[in-house]
Enzyme design. Structure first.
Site, PDB file in Angstrom:
ATOM      1  N   ARG A 178       0.870  -8.949  14.046  1.00  0.00           N
ATOM      2  CA  ARG A 178       0.234  -8.065  13.049  1.00  0.00           C
ATOM      3  C   ARG A 178      -0.679  -8.863  12.111  1.00  0.00           C
ATOM      4  O   ARG A 178      -1.758  -8.413  11.741  1.00  0.00           O
ATOM      5  CB  ARG A 178       1.298  -7.353  12.213  1.00  0.00           C
ATOM      6  CG  ARG A 178       1.946  -6.221  12.986  1.00  0.00           C
ATOM      7  CD  ARG A 178       3.287  -5.896  12.404  1.00  0.00           C
ATOM      8  NE  ARG A 178       3.221  -5.110  11.187  1.00  0.00           N
ATOM      9  CZ  ARG A 178       4.250  -4.976  10.353  1.00  0.00           C
ATOM     10  NH1 ARG A 178       5.388  -5.587  10.589  1.00  0.00           N
ATOM     11  NH2 ARG A 178       4.123  -4.222   9.277  1.00  0.00           N
ATOM     12  N   LYS A 185       0.844  -1.212   0.000  1.00  0.00           N
ATOM     13  CA  LYS A 185       0.000   0.000   0.000  1.00  0.00           C
ATOM     14  C   LYS A 185       0.876   1.259   0.000  1.00  0.00           C
ATOM     15  O   LYS A 185       0.629   2.192  -0.746  1.00  0.00           O
ATOM     16  CB  LYS A 185      -0.934   0.025   1.230  1.00  0.00           C
ATOM     17  CG  LYS A 185      -1.791  -1.228   1.372  1.00  0.00           C
ATOM     18  CD  LYS A 185      -2.748  -1.119   2.552  1.00  0.00           C
ATOM     19  CE  LYS A 185      -2.075  -1.011   3.893  1.00  0.00           C
ATOM     20  NZ  LYS A 185      -1.376  -2.250   4.341  1.00  0.00           N
ATOM     21  N   ARG A 231      12.351  -6.528   4.839  1.00  0.00           N
ATOM     22  CA  ARG A 231      12.194  -5.089   4.592  1.00  0.00           C
ATOM     23  C   ARG A 231      13.132  -4.238   5.446  1.00  0.00           C
ATOM     24  O   ARG A 231      13.281  -4.468   6.631  1.00  0.00           O
ATOM     25  CB  ARG A 231      10.739  -4.700   4.888  1.00  0.00           C
ATOM     26  CG  ARG A 231      10.427  -3.238   4.669  1.00  0.00           C
ATOM     27  CD  ARG A 231       8.966  -3.004   4.546  1.00  0.00           C
ATOM     28  NE  ARG A 231       8.278  -2.989   5.827  1.00  0.00           N
ATOM     29  CZ  ARG A 231       6.986  -2.708   5.972  1.00  0.00           C
ATOM     30  NH1 ARG A 231       6.249  -2.452   4.896  1.00  0.00           N
ATOM     31  NH2 ARG A 231       6.429  -2.696   7.144  1.00  0.00           N
ATOM     32  N   ARG A 236      12.447  -2.177  11.048  1.00  0.00           N
ATOM     33  CA  ARG A 236      11.435  -1.729  12.001  1.00  0.00           C
ATOM     34  C   ARG A 236      11.235  -2.789  13.077  1.00  0.00           C
ATOM     35  O   ARG A 236      11.250  -3.978  12.783  1.00  0.00           O
ATOM     36  CB  ARG A 236      10.105  -1.491  11.264  1.00  0.00           C
ATOM     37  CG  ARG A 236       9.910  -0.069  10.798  1.00  0.00           C
ATOM     38  CD  ARG A 236       8.756   0.096   9.845  1.00  0.00           C
ATOM     39  NE  ARG A 236       7.489  -0.510  10.257  1.00  0.00           N
ATOM     40  CZ  ARG A 236       6.373  -0.446   9.541  1.00  0.00           C
ATOM     41  NH1 ARG A 236       6.356   0.210   8.385  1.00  0.00           N
ATOM     42  NH2 ARG A 236       5.261  -1.015   9.962  1.00  0.00           N
ATOM     43  N   ARG A 269      -8.762   0.429   9.939  1.00  0.00           N
ATOM     44  CA  ARG A 269      -8.247  -0.918  10.181  1.00  0.00           C
ATOM     45  C   ARG A 269      -9.160  -1.709  11.095  1.00  0.00           C
ATOM     46  O   ARG A 269      -8.870  -2.867  11.397  1.00  0.00           O
ATOM     47  CB  ARG A 269      -6.887  -0.810  10.860  1.00  0.00           C
ATOM     48  CG  ARG A 269      -5.692  -1.032   9.964  1.00  0.00           C
ATOM     49  CD  ARG A 269      -4.461  -0.679  10.777  1.00  0.00           C
ATOM     50  NE  ARG A 269      -3.312  -1.399  10.396  1.00  0.00           N
ATOM     51  CZ  ARG A 269      -2.283  -0.872   9.734  1.00  0.00           C
ATOM     52  NH1 ARG A 269      -2.316   0.363   9.331  1.00  0.00           N
ATOM     53  NH2 ARG A 269      -1.231  -1.597   9.474  1.00  0.00           N
TER      54      ARG A 269
HETATM   55  P1  ADP Z   1       1.897  -2.005   8.028  1.00  0.00           P
HETATM   56  O1  ADP Z   1       0.774  -1.739   7.064  1.00  0.00           O
HETATM   57  O2  ADP Z   1       3.138  -2.487   7.367  1.00  0.00           O
HETATM   58  O3  ADP Z   1       1.496  -2.843   9.219  1.00  0.00           O
HETATM   59  P2  ADP Z   1       1.802   0.739   8.983  1.00  0.00           P
HETATM   60  O4  ADP Z   1       2.956   1.638   8.796  1.00  0.00           O
HETATM   61  O5  ADP Z   1       0.556   1.014   8.225  1.00  0.00           O
HETATM   62  O6  ADP Z   1       2.388  -0.690   8.692  1.00  0.00           O
HETATM   63  O7  ADP Z   1       1.395   0.684  10.539  1.00  0.00           O
HETATM   64  C1  ADP Z   1       2.363   0.449  11.531  1.00  0.00           C
HETATM   65  C2  ADP Z   1       1.681   0.358  12.897  1.00  0.00           C
HETATM   66  O8  ADP Z   1       1.050   1.606  13.203  1.00  0.00           O
HETATM   67  C3  ADP Z   1       0.561  -0.677  13.026  1.00  0.00           C
HETATM   68  O9  ADP Z   1       1.038  -1.968  13.299  1.00  0.00           O
HETATM   69  C4  ADP Z   1      -0.218  -0.092  14.206  1.00  0.00           C
HETATM   70  O10 ADP Z   1       0.429  -0.320  15.432  1.00  0.00           O
HETATM   71  C5  ADP Z   1      -0.149   1.414  13.936  1.00  0.00           C
HETATM   72  N1  ADP Z   1      -1.301   1.847  13.097  1.00  0.00           N
HETATM   73  C6  ADP Z   1      -1.245   2.357  11.860  1.00  0.00           C
HETATM   74  N2  ADP Z   1      -2.483   2.623  11.401  1.00  0.00           N
HETATM   75  C7  ADP Z   1      -3.346   2.251  12.384  1.00  0.00           C
HETATM   76  C8  ADP Z   1      -4.757   2.235  12.527  1.00  0.00           C
HETATM   77  N3  ADP Z   1      -5.561   2.668  11.543  1.00  0.00           N
HETATM   78  N4  ADP Z   1      -5.300   1.763  13.672  1.00  0.00           N
HETATM   79  C9  ADP Z   1      -4.523   1.330  14.677  1.00  0.00           C
HETATM   80  N5  ADP Z   1      -3.185   1.295  14.620  1.00  0.00           N
HETATM   81  C10 ADP Z   1      -2.589   1.749  13.484  1.00  0.00           C
END
Ligand code: ADP
Length: 211
Positions: A168, A13, A124, A157, A85
């Site tokens: 996750r 994404k 990554r 990360r 999410r």
């Molecule tokens: P990825 O899609 O690779 O898991 P992101 O950078 O989108 O990584 O998100 C990293 C972290 O940030 C998530 O694992 C969560 O802890 C937090 N996060 C991001 N967006 C949300 C959301 N909409 N609701 C809750 N936590 C979020």
């Protein structure tokens, strides 16, 4: 135009977002990127979020919804990446957009088999200074060689380590996957085969959102 990118961690994404945001003049809103910059700045929000993020857990809905609502009211069209999410977040987004007399035009679902996701996430490397990501197998990549960013050092990360990846993935299945039906029922969702090259995925997206 308002677009949601929906899909598991590692489905690409973020990679597609930069291209899409430029091409269609959308404001890219990645909740993960916003949270990571809050952590770097040492803000109260960043401190609260980091404990959830490092473990691979979701940041509580009320924190995220407040953060996104504030940003949404300040921008015109949006490309949402990593939000919503949870069902609560999706309903809150509906409310917020309707208050702003806006609607969602497309929800693009990035479909990738889970073995491929785990492989991508564990390989990554991320830039400390900007949202760029790289693959470990590339020859000592540095962000500097690839973009206008000056950062030399890449890092893994905390949530790309094996234990956090499993959490996750489980959170995605339990909390985010129900959104697929939510948006299917609203006739907003299109399936993208995201187990393809960056160029091929972006071609599929262009066909859907041509304006
Ligand atoms: P990825 O899609 O690779 O898991 P992101 O950078 O989108 O990584 O998100 C990293 C972290 O940030 C998530 O694992 C969560 O802890 C937090 N996060 C991001 N967006 C949300 C959301 N909409 N609701 C809750 N936590 C979020």
């Amino acid at each position: 135009m308002n677009i949601i990118l929906l899909g598991p961690p590692g489905s690409g994404k973020g990679t597609q977002s930069s291209h899409l945001a430029k091409k269609y003049s959308l404001n890219h809103l990645s909740t993960g990127d916003v949270l990571r910059s809050e952590i770097v700045s040492g803000s109260k929000l960043g401190k609260e979020a980091s404990k959830y993020m490092n473990e691979g857990n979701l940041v509580p809905d009320e924190v995220i919804i407040g953060m996104v609502s504030q940003k949404l009211s300040a921008i015109d069209s949006v490309l949402l990446d990593g939000f919503p999410r949870t069902l609560n977040q999706a309903k809150a987004l509906d409310n917020e957009l309707s208050n702003l007399s806006k609607t969602i035009n497309h929800v693009l679902y990035f479909n990738v088999p889970s073995e491929e996701l785990i492989q991508r996430l564990s390989q990554r490397l991320s830039c400390r200074n900007c949202p760029n990501t790289f693959t470990k197998s590339e020859n000592n990549p540095s962000c500097k060689s690839d973009s206008s960013c000056e950062e030399q050092e890449l890092y893994q990360r905390e949530d790309d380590k094996p234990e956090a990846i499993s959490i996750r993935m489980k959170n995605y299945t339990d909390l985010t996957e129900p959104l697929l039906n939510f948006y299917k029922e609203k006739n907003l969702m299109t399936n993208i085969d995201a187990n393809k090259s960056i160029a091929e995925v972006s071609e599929q997206i262009d066909k859907i959102i041509h304006i």
